[in-house]
Write a protein that holds these residues in place. Sequence first.
Motif, PDB file in Angstrom:
ATOM      1  N   LEU A 166       0.829  -1.205   0.000  1.00 18.55           N
ATOM      2  CA  LEU A 166       0.000   0.000   0.000  1.00 18.55           C
ATOM      3  C   LEU A 166       0.865   1.257   0.000  1.00 18.55           C
ATOM      4  O   LEU A 166       0.537   2.255  -0.643  1.00 18.55           O
ATOM      5  CB  LEU A 166      -0.929   0.000   1.221  1.00 18.55           C
ATOM      6  N   GLY A 167       1.981   1.214   0.722  1.00 11.53           N
ATOM      7  CA  GLY A 167       2.890   2.362   0.750  1.00 11.53           C
ATOM      8  C   GLY A 167       3.465   2.656  -0.622  1.00 11.53           C
ATOM      9  O   GLY A 167       3.599   3.825  -1.022  1.00 11.53           O
ATOM     10  N   THR A 168       3.801   1.607  -1.365  1.00 15.81           N
ATOM     11  CA  THR A 168       4.321   1.788  -2.726  1.00 15.81           C
ATOM     12  C   THR A 168       3.260   2.405  -3.624  1.00 15.81           C
ATOM     13  O   THR A 168       3.550   3.307  -4.428  1.00 15.81           O
ATOM     14  CB  THR A 168       4.767   0.432  -3.299  1.00 15.81           C
ATOM     15  N   LEU A 169       2.023   1.944  -3.486  1.00 17.67           N
ATOM     16  CA  LEU A 169       0.924   2.495  -4.281  1.00 17.67           C
ATOM     17  C   LEU A 169       0.675   3.957  -3.909  1.00 17.67           C
ATOM     18  O   LEU A 169       0.450   4.802  -4.782  1.00 17.67           O
ATOM     19  CB  LEU A 169      -0.340   1.666  -4.056  1.00 17.67           C
ATOM     20  N   GLN A 170       0.720   4.264  -2.632  1.00 13.20           N
ATOM     21  CA  GLN A 170       0.480   5.646  -2.193  1.00 13.20           C
ATOM     22  C   GLN A 170       1.543   6.592  -2.754  1.00 13.20           C
ATOM     23  O   GLN A 170       1.224   7.698  -3.195  1.00 13.20           O
ATOM     24  CB  GLN A 170       0.477   5.718  -0.666  1.00 13.20           C
ATOM     25  N   SER A 228       0.678   9.658  -5.193  1.00 19.37           N
ATOM     26  CA  SER A 228       1.035  11.026  -4.794  1.00 19.37           C
ATOM     27  C   SER A 228       1.850  11.719  -5.873  1.00 19.37           C
ATOM     28  O   SER A 228       1.695  12.921  -6.115  1.00 19.37           O
ATOM     29  CB  SER A 228       1.823  10.998  -3.480  1.00 19.37           C
ATOM     30  N   LYS A 229       2.728  10.976  -6.518  1.00 21.07           N
ATOM     31  CA  LYS A 229       3.534  11.546  -7.601  1.00 21.07           C
ATOM     32  C   LYS A 229       2.635  12.037  -8.729  1.00 21.07           C
ATOM     33  O   LYS A 229       2.855  13.118  -9.298  1.00 21.07           O
ATOM     34  CB  LYS A 229       4.527  10.495  -8.102  1.00 21.07           C
ATOM     35  N   LEU A 230       1.623  11.268  -9.070  1.00 21.93           N
ATOM     36  CA  LEU A 230       0.705  11.655 -10.143  1.00 21.93           C
ATOM     37  C   LEU A 230      -0.220  12.799  -9.731  1.00 21.93           C
ATOM     38  O   LEU A 230      -0.758  13.500 -10.584  1.00 21.93           O
ATOM     39  CB  LEU A 230      -0.139  10.448 -10.568  1.00 21.93           C
ATOM     40  N   SER A 231      -0.391  12.994  -8.433  1.00 20.05           N
ATOM     41  CA  SER A 231      -1.292  14.060  -7.983  1.00 20.05           C
ATOM     42  C   SER A 231      -0.668  15.446  -8.127  1.00 20.05           C
ATOM     43  O   SER A 231      -1.380  16.449  -8.099  1.00 20.05           O
ATOM     44  CB  SER A 231      -1.689  13.829  -6.517  1.00 20.05           C
ATOM     45  N   ASP A 232       0.659  15.499  -8.285  1.00 21.80           N
ATOM     46  CA  ASP A 232       1.371  16.778  -8.375  1.00 21.80           C
ATOM     47  C   ASP A 232       1.266  17.331  -9.795  1.00 21.80           C
ATOM     48  O   ASP A 232       1.798  16.736 -10.737  1.00 21.80           O
ATOM     49  CB  ASP A 232       2.843  16.584  -7.997  1.00 21.80           C
ATOM     50  N   ALA A 249       5.682   7.747 -14.859  1.00 25.99           N
ATOM     51  CA  ALA A 249       4.973   7.855 -13.580  1.00 25.99           C
ATOM     52  C   ALA A 249       3.666   7.062 -13.618  1.00 25.99           C
ATOM     53  O   ALA A 249       3.287   6.424 -12.625  1.00 25.99           O
ATOM     54  CB  ALA A 249       4.695   9.317 -13.258  1.00 25.99           C
ATOM     55  N   ILE A 250       2.978   7.092 -14.747  1.00 30.83           N
ATOM     56  CA  ILE A 250       1.739   6.324 -14.881  1.00 30.83           C
ATOM     57  C   ILE A 250       2.040   4.824 -14.842  1.00 30.83           C
ATOM     58  O   ILE A 250       1.326   4.039 -14.207  1.00 30.83           O
ATOM     59  CB  ILE A 250       1.009   6.710 -16.184  1.00 30.83           C
ATOM     60  N   ALA A 251       3.126   4.419 -15.498  1.00 29.68           N
ATOM     61  CA  ALA A 251       3.519   3.002 -15.482  1.00 29.68           C
ATOM     62  C   ALA A 251       3.883   2.567 -14.061  1.00 29.68           C
ATOM     63  O   ALA A 251       3.547   1.446 -13.639  1.00 29.68           O
ATOM     64  CB  ALA A 251       4.703   2.781 -16.423  1.00 29.68           C
ATOM     65  N   GLU A 252       4.554   3.441 -13.301  1.00 30.56           N
ATOM     66  CA  GLU A 252       4.888   3.125 -11.911  1.00 30.56           C
ATOM     67  C   GLU A 252       3.618   2.921 -11.088  1.00 30.56           C
ATOM     68  O   GLU A 252       3.547   2.024 -10.239  1.00 30.56           O
ATOM     69  CB  GLU A 252       5.716   4.261 -11.301  1.00 30.56           C
ATOM     70  N   PHE A 253       2.626   3.761 -11.349  1.00 29.81           N
ATOM     71  CA  PHE A 253       1.353   3.650 -10.630  1.00 29.81           C
ATOM     72  C   PHE A 253       0.672   2.315 -10.943  1.00 29.81           C
ATOM     73  O   PHE A 253       0.207   1.606 -10.032  1.00 29.81           O
ATOM     74  CB  PHE A 253       0.449   4.822 -11.016  1.00 29.81           C
ATOM     75  N   VAL A 254       0.604   1.967 -12.211  1.00 28.33           N
ATOM     76  CA  VAL A 254      -0.021   0.700 -12.619  1.00 28.33           C
ATOM     77  C   VAL A 254       0.742  -0.487 -12.026  1.00 28.33           C
ATOM     78  O   VAL A 254       0.147  -1.440 -11.517  1.00 28.33           O
ATOM     79  CB  VAL A 254      -0.094   0.606 -14.158  1.00 28.33           C
ATOM     80  N   ASN A 255       2.067  -0.433 -12.066  1.00 30.85           N
ATOM     81  CA  ASN A 255       2.873  -1.515 -11.496  1.00 30.85           C
ATOM     82  C   ASN A 255       2.661  -1.632  -9.992  1.00 30.85           C
ATOM     83  O   ASN A 255       2.628  -2.739  -9.439  1.00 30.85           O
ATOM     84  CB  ASN A 255       4.359  -1.276 -11.796  1.00 30.85           C
ATOM     85  N   ALA A 256       2.526  -0.477  -9.319  1.00 30.12           N
ATOM     86  CA  ALA A 256       2.294  -0.499  -7.868  1.00 30.12           C
ATOM     87  C   ALA A 256       0.940  -1.121  -7.548  1.00 30.12           C
ATOM     88  O   ALA A 256       0.803  -1.915  -6.600  1.00 30.12           O
ATOM     89  CB  ALA A 256       2.383   0.917  -7.300  1.00 30.12           C
ATOM     90  N   TYR A 257      -0.076  -0.776  -8.336  1.00 23.45           N
ATOM     91  CA  TYR A 257      -1.406  -1.355  -8.125  1.00 23.45           C
ATOM     92  C   TYR A 257      -1.377  -2.855  -8.377  1.00 23.45           C
ATOM     93  O   TYR A 257      -1.921  -3.647  -7.587  1.00 23.45           O
ATOM     94  CB  TYR A 257      -2.432  -0.684  -9.035  1.00 23.45           C
ATOM     95  N   ASN A 258      -0.728  -3.266  -9.460  1.00 24.92           N
ATOM     96  CA  ASN A 258      -0.637  -4.695  -9.775  1.00 24.92           C
ATOM     97  C   ASN A 258       0.202  -5.431  -8.739  1.00 24.92           C
ATOM     98  O   ASN A 258      -0.059  -6.599  -8.431  1.00 24.92           O
ATOM     99  CB  ASN A 258      -0.054  -4.885 -11.173  1.00 24.92           C
ATOM    100  N   GLN A 288      -4.570  11.988  -6.265  1.00 24.51           N
ATOM    101  CA  GLN A 288      -4.866  12.432  -4.905  1.00 24.51           C
ATOM    102  C   GLN A 288      -5.905  11.533  -4.235  1.00 24.51           C
ATOM    103  O   GLN A 288      -5.788  11.211  -3.050  1.00 24.51           O
ATOM    104  CB  GLN A 288      -5.353  13.877  -4.915  1.00 24.51           C
ATOM    105  N   GLN A 289      -6.911  11.113  -4.987  1.00 23.89           N
ATOM    106  CA  GLN A 289      -7.961  10.275  -4.400  1.00 23.89           C
ATOM    107  C   GLN A 289      -7.397   8.952  -3.897  1.00 23.89           C
ATOM    108  O   GLN A 289      -7.727   8.498  -2.789  1.00 23.89           O
ATOM    109  CB  GLN A 289      -9.067  10.036  -5.431  1.00 23.89           C
ATOM    110  N   LEU A 290      -6.559   8.322  -4.707  1.00 21.66           N
ATOM    111  CA  LEU A 290      -5.973   7.040  -4.281  1.00 21.66           C
ATOM    112  C   LEU A 290      -5.008   7.234  -3.126  1.00 21.66           C
ATOM    113  O   LEU A 290      -4.964   6.423  -2.187  1.00 21.66           O
ATOM    114  CB  LEU A 290      -5.260   6.375  -5.458  1.00 21.66           C
ATOM    115  N   ALA A 291      -4.222   8.318  -3.176  1.00 30.61           N
ATOM    116  CA  ALA A 291      -3.272   8.586  -2.092  1.00 30.61           C
ATOM    117  C   ALA A 291      -4.002   8.792  -0.774  1.00 30.61           C
ATOM    118  O   ALA A 291      -3.602   8.253   0.269  1.00 30.61           O
ATOM    119  CB  ALA A 291      -2.428   9.814  -2.432  1.00 30.61           C
TER     120      ALA A 291
END
Length: 482
Positions: free
Chosen positions: A54-58, A62-66, A293-302, A398-401
Motif C-alpha cells: 500500500l505504501g508503494t501504491l500511495q 502522490s507523484k501523479l497528484s502533483d 509515472a503512470i507506469a509506476e502507478f499501474v505496477n504499484a497497483y498490480n 490524490q484520491q488514491l493517495a
Amino acid sequence: MASISSLGVGANLDLNGLLEQLAAAERAPVVALQRQQISYTAKLTAYSRLQGALGTLQAAASKLSDPRLFEGVKAGSSAADVLTAAGSAHAVPGVYSASVSQLAQAQSLVSGGRPSSTTAAVGAGTVSISWGTIAGGAFDAASGRYTGAGFAEDAEREAVSIAIAAGTTLEGIRDAINAKADAGITASIVNDGSASPHRLVLTSTRTGENASLRISVSGDDALQDLLAHDPAGIQNLRQTAAAQDAKLTVNGIAVTSQSNTVAEAIQGVTLNLLKTGASQVNLQRDTGSVGSAIAEFVNAYNGLQATARQLTAYNAETRSAAPLVGDGTLRLIQTSLRSALNTPQAGSLQTLSRIGIAFQKDGTLQIDSAKLTEALGSNLAGVAELFSTRNPGGGYGQQLAHLVEGFSKTDGTLDVATAGVKTSLKRLDERIVDAEERVAATVARYRGQFTQLDLMMSRMASTSAYLTQQFANLNLGGSGKK
C-alpha cells in the motif's frame, strides 16, 4: 521421594513413560493455543506485507497528484558540444536559436620571475584584495598590462586582507592566500625554466567582467614589487587571462552573463555554455516522465494485487491456507481501491480507459502503450486533469493517495485490524501461560502419585520376598522331622 527418572523401578512398571503420555495428553490444549499463536503471528506478518504494498501504491499515486509532473519540459541542444540546456516547469515549448560568441572566464595574473628558491624569504606586510571592472584604456597583450584604464570597484563585495609575516617565503605567500577562505582567488607557483623561473600565479575564483582584481600592498618593497597590482596604476603583475562575461544571442537578442551557466535567457531554461558556436535549443513537454509515472502507478497497483493473491492463496493438495484467506480487511481495501479507479473524473478524459488503462479478469491493470502515448501527445492537459489536483475532485492520484492513507493511518482500517490481532496474541500468551501452569501442576500431582505407587509396590515386593523366604524356611524345617 524418588525422582521421575527412577519411576517404575520399585514397581517394575514403565511409570516414567506413562507419565510422559499423560503430560502430553494434558498439554494438548496448550498445543492448540500455540497453533493459534502461530496463525495470528503469520497474520501480523501478512498485514505488514500488505502495508508495504500500500505504501508503494500511495507514493506512486502522490507523484501523479502533483500538477508539476505534467508541466515538465524536456530541453535538447542540436550542438551539445556548444551548449546544453535544462528546462523547468516554467519553460515554454518551442525552438530557439542560440549563438555563443564568447565564454565567461576568470582573470589570471602572474608575478615576475624570481631567481631565488621558493623557500627563500620574500617580505612582510598586508595584502588587500578587491574586485571590480576594468574600464576603458588599452590592453597590451605582449606586456600583459593596461594603459589609460580605470577601475570601478564592486560595491557589493568587501575587500579581503591577508597578513604576510616577516620571513614568509614564496610558498608561504601562496599558502597564506589559499588558506583565506573568502580570498576569492587561488594561488599557485609555476616554474618556467628561465633564469628567474619561479612565478606566483593568482586566479580569480569567479568569472565575469566585474571579477577583475586590484591588489594593494602595505609593507616592505619586496612584497609590493611582487604583488601590487592596480589596472589604473602600478601593475607589478601581468595579466594572462582577462575577466570577461559570456556573450551570446538568443533568437537574435544579445545576452551577457557573468558565468557560463545562463539562466532565463530562455524562459524557464538554464543554458550551460561549453564553447563558441551555434545551436538550436528544442523545448517540448516531457511526456516521457509522465508516462513513466503512470507506469509506476499501474505496477504499484498490480504489485498490491499480487501480494493480495499470495496472502489469500489456498493449497488444495496440502490443505494449507495463506494467512489472510477470507480476511475482511483485505477484501475491503481491494473493493475500495477498485471502486475509486472506476469512478469517472471531471474533465475531458474522465476514465482510465480513455488513456489505454483497463482492468483485466484477474483484477490487475493493463496499459495499452499506443493509446497512452497518443493521449499524452494530443491531450497532456486532459491527462493531468485525470490524475492531478488540477481536477476539482483531486484526480485519481490524490484520491488514491488519500484512500490508502485512510487505510494505513493510526486508527485506520489496517491499523485497527493489526491492533486486533496483537490483542488476540496477548490474550493467547496469557492463556498459554495459565495452561502451562495447570499442566505443570497436574503432572506434578501425577508424579507424586506414581512415586507413592512405586514405593508401595516396592514395599509389597519386599514383603512378598520376605514371606516367600520364611515359608521356604518353614518347609525346609518341616522336612527334617522324624
